[in-house]
Design an enzyme around this catalytic site. Structure first.
Site, PDB file in Angstrom:
ATOM      1  CG  ASP A 173     -68.360  11.066 -15.245  1.00  0.00           C
ATOM      2  OD1 ASP A 173     -68.110  12.290 -15.235  1.00  0.00           O
ATOM      3  OD2 ASP A 173     -68.418  10.390 -16.292  1.00  0.00           O
ATOM      4  CE  LYS A 224     -67.073  18.421 -15.975  1.00  0.00           C
ATOM      5  NZ  LYS A 224     -67.006  17.004 -16.352  1.00  0.00           N
ATOM      6  CD  GLU A 249     -64.209  14.476 -16.347  1.00  0.00           C
ATOM      7  OE1 GLU A 249     -64.012  14.745 -17.537  1.00  0.00           O
ATOM      8  OE2 GLU A 249     -64.977  15.135 -15.622  1.00  0.00           O
TER       9      GLU A 249
END
Lengths: 224, 633
Positions: free
Chosen positions: B10, B72, B173
């Protein structure tokens, strides 16, 4: 009947063969379709063809798996939806959908031409009045006015359009049955018959698309 | 199975994790600090060596110009679409950045692209996994926000490659989270996953059917998360300080980071406390004091969390479902710990959401499940299959600057569409195609993915060539394009110019760079570890000299030990970690009898002990927030 997407004995994915979406599922080109059975078939095939389950295969098989599984998804997406299914069948029959179809709309947009609007005759009066009301509503919005009576009027028109939309879907299904009858008769069905029924289907689809676009316009005007 | 060790990662805005399926259970692999969460912070130390995670967090305050967080947010983006980001985040773009070039961020006097920074985080996770397995790890499943577009996905894949990982799959996700939840309760029904993380928001609605996880609709906002709440609180504090003290700290990076740390702690505390006291030390021995009540805080963040409502409603509309038809709601992401967020979700879906799994870890655990499926599956994952969708419609620009949508959003992937092109002028051999992603009517309002040039079309009269172009979105949500001229059967050549992103050559170059660095990193790490061991053994030796056992040694033995001690001290000052290790081993051997004697005399010491010099850099929640008038001391 179904194309050999994977090897029956070893389970390996096979290269895709160009087939139509009905044949991909091993189905005849009938319009009345058991969507639950289609879903079951979709899940079964996904378990064989999906790239996740072929991730350890050779690169050739992985590529086939990607192509096969995209074909499966495209086919399922098209066939499970009654309108898309009908449009796809007409496309297979070589029939061009007219004014209200997606491709016609896009073509009109692309060439910058005003799309030809053929108002179904039985709707002429209703549409004329509705357009007047919508114009008034937009004006009110601009001026910051509120006219509950007008809003109610448009709401009523919307309900009536939605009822018509439902009725058209039922009508569509009666032609599905006619079409399926021809398919079941096999080669006996004449080209003329096929053309007659596909013509009816095109007609219903066009009227249905016209009403759907109207409802969309009404919703947009009421939401803003 | 050992050869197919695939980890699930992740790669988060705030924290990153690596997980693995141990037997039938997914587990998070801790880092060398023993913690499961690796803060997604990268800094350069004084020697220009990258430092990642908790160690880098200190640099955020001490040397902010050498550190970066929330990278990100910049993945797969161009300089023109990050103007908002630049106002709120201390991203320092490279001075020599050219228009149309992939972004580069300055750390100290070096510059890095966002995928390279993400690669440093991934490499740290890779190392943790390698330590855990005691062997190399080269394959991974990496999660991305469901609402990530093609460029953002491609950038994530590039980051994996740069880090030396083969990215077998990018998994969305929320979908990954549903896999983790679905593992122990294989049931059928409709599940909504509400995922509010540090920087992104996703909502996915899935249909669970005998192990098949079919996504029906997804929506989201790739720039909405806990970061936005932090920025809101920071802005208020900065305004307070400027208004009342007349100090403008907005350009003071150290102070801003100190405030940021304090408000984050406060935010966390307010999820469990009715109020919190903020006390921030300011330059010039002043203090910024403020009490924030839960009520004030909730009013403040309402506009931020309200932004999740639209995507949720749209997803339900796209799925053709009413809230009553959704059987379960799952919460994912650290920001879902906020009670107000939970209340909002309850209101939206008319039911109490599930929170059984740790919202910080559930995505990584799900990625491990997917990694297991890709690796051939196990008893626990038998029959499990994920069918995900593309979050955004794919279109091409047609005359008039209009977008013609060819693959609609929420189409199950892989998905494809075929378009036919022809020429407009006699003898034309090229056709330009502009590919877009987004829902808007006009091309200029959609995201430009790439421009393709179909080349080598055989010269024919206008309108005669028929070029078949196939657009295929793979299971990662990434687009592939192929073309063929049908009349000649010739493969048309496609030249891709990604609108945002690195070329293959650039990525290759970066892989080499990171390998060079990897060796240097490895050397540095070994040196640090060896020196730490030197300290341990020398300390133990000092202790030994003072013990009764020392007196029992012969003069010769003592002389021998002194000699070895001297040579260890000498090599320890040099850079050769192998020489240091040798000297340590020698001293270890030489003091064996001393150690035994000490044991015998029950004067136990740490001579044989391991280096326990671990520093815990974790930090507990402490302070504060805004609303009424602040106090200053």
């Amino acid at each position: 009947m179904r194309a050999a997407h994977f090897c029956e004995s070893c389970g390996k994915v096979q290269p895709p063969v160009p087939v139509d979406y009905f044949s991909f599922f091993g189905l005849p080109p009938r319009l009345s379709l058991d969507v639950a059975a289609l879903e079951k078939s979709f899940y079964e095939l996904s378990r064989k063809l999906h790239p996740d389950l072929n991730a350890r295969a050779g690169s050739q098989e992985q590529e086939w798996s990607l192509e096969q599984s995209s074909l499966l998804n495209d086919a399922y997406r098209t066939l499970r939806d009654p309108i898309k299914r009908t449009e796809y069948l007409l496309h297979l029959e070589g029939v061009l959908l007219e004014e209200q179809s997606k491709s016609a709309t896009e073509q009109a947009r692309a060439t910058g031409e005003l799309k030809k609007q053929i108002v179904p005759p039985d709707l002429l009066e209703e549409v004329f009045e509705l357009n007047l009301h919508l114009e008034e509503l937009r004006m009110n919005k601009k001026m910051g006015d509120d006219d509950p009576a007008l809003f109610e009027e448009i709401g009523k028109a919307k309900l009536s359009l939605e009822a018509k939309h439902e009725a058209l879907l039922r009508e569509l299904q009666t032609y599905w049955k006619e079409w399926d009858g021809l398919i079941d008769r096999g080669p006996d069905a004449s080209t003329t018959d096929r053309q007659r029924v596909s013509g009816k289907l095109v007609d219903v689809l066009n009227r249905r698309n016209y009403i759907r676009n109207l409802v969309r316009d009404v919703n947009a005007a009421m939401e803003n | 199975m050992a050869t197919d060790r695939i980890v699930g990662i992740d790669l988060g805005t705030t924290n990153s994790l690596v997980a693995f399926m141990q037997g039938e259970t997914p587990v998070v692999i801790p880092g060398d600090d023993g913690l499961n969460l690796l803060p997604s912070v990268v800094a350069l130390d004084a020697n220009n060596q990258p430092v990642i995670g908790n160690a880098a967090r200190n640099s955020l305050i001490e040397t902010p110009e050498r550190a970066v967080y929330s990278i990100k947010r910049l993945m797969g983006r161009g300089s023109e679409d990050i103007q908002e980001e630049l106002k709120l985040f201390p991203f320092r773009l490279a001075d020599d950045l050219q228009a149309g070039e992939v972004l580069r961020i300055t750390l100290g006097d070096k510059t890095f692209t966002p995928p390279e920074i993400s690669a440093l985080i991934l490499r740290q996770l890779k190392r943790s996994a390698e330590r855990f397995f005691g062997g190399p790890v080269t394959k991974a499943v990496i999660t991305v926000p469901a609402y990530f577009n093609d460029a953002q996905r491609q950038a994530t894949k590039d980051a994996g490659r740069i880090a030396g990982l083969e990215v077998l799959r990018l998994v969305n996700e929320p979908t990954a989270a549903s896999l983790a939840y679905g593992l122990d309760k294989k049931r059928n029904g409709i599940v909504a996953v509400y995922d509010l993380g540090g920087g992104t928001f996703d909502i996915s609605i899935l249909k669970l059917h005998d192990g098949i996880f079919e996504v029906i609709a997804t929506n989201g906002d790739t720039h909405l998360g806990g970061d936005d709440i932090d920025n809101l609180l920071i802005t208020i504090a900065l305004d307070d300080i400027r208004g009342d003290l007349g100090i403008d700290l907005r350009r003071n990076a150290e102070a801003v980071q100190a405030i940021r740390k304090a408000v984050i702690d406060a935010k966390i505390a307010l999820s469990s406390q009715p109020s919190v006291k903020l006390d921030i030390e300011l330059p010039g021995n002043k203090h910024y004091l403020r009490e924030i009540t839960r009520n004030q805080y909730e009013q403040l963040i309402q506009p931020v969390i309200d932004r999740t409502v639209g995507p949720c409603k749209q997803a339900m509309k796209d799925a053709n479902l009413k809230p009553e038809q959704i059987d379960e709601v799952v919460l994912v992401g650290g920001s879902t710990r906020i009670p107000k967020v939970r209340a909002l979700v309850k209101e939206l879906f008319h039911r109490e959401p599930h929170t059984d799994l740790n919202p910080d870890e559930v995505v990584a655990l799900g990625a491990a499940v997917q990694a297991n499926i890709l690796g051939g599956g196990s008893e626990a994952t038998e029959n499990m299959l994920l069918l995900d969708v593309t979050p955004l419609s794919l279109g091409i620009e047609v005359a008039g600057g209009v977008t013609d949508k060819i693959i609609l959003r929420n189409s199950t992937i892989p998905a494809s569409a075929t378009q036919f092109y022809t020429t407009q002028i006699d003898g034309q051999t090229n056709v330009a195609i502009h590919v877009l992603q987004g829902e808007r009517e006009l091309a200029k309002d959609c995201r430009s993915l790439a421009r393709f040039d179909l080349k080598g079309i055989p010269p024919m009269a206008a309108g005669i060539p028929r070029v078949e172009v196939k657009f295929l979105i793979d299971a990662n949500g990434i687009l592939h394009v192929s073309a063929r001229e049908q009349r000649s059967g010739k493969e048309a050549e496609i030249q891709v110019q990604p609108s945002y992103g690195l070329t293959d050559e650039q990525v290759e170059g970066m892989i080499l760079d990171s390998f060079d660095n990897a060796e240097e990193d490895f050397r540095q790490r070994q040196l640090i570890e060896a020196r730490a061991e030197t300290t341990t053994i020398l300390t133990a030796l000092e202790k030994g000299k003072k013990s009764a056992a020392w007196g029992a040694l012969t003069t010769d033995e003592k002389k021998q030990i002194a000699k070895m001690e001297k040579s260890l001290v000498a090599v320890n000052a040099e850079q050769d970690y192998q020489a240091i290790r040798k000297a340590i081993d020698a001293l270890n051997q030489g003091t064996m009898r001393l150690a035994e004697l000490m044991m015998d005399t029950a004067v136990s010491s740490a001579l044989k002990g391991k280096n326990m010099d671990e520093t815990d850099l974790g930090e507990g929640p402490t302070a504060p927030h805004p609303m009424a008038k602040a106090e200053f001391e």
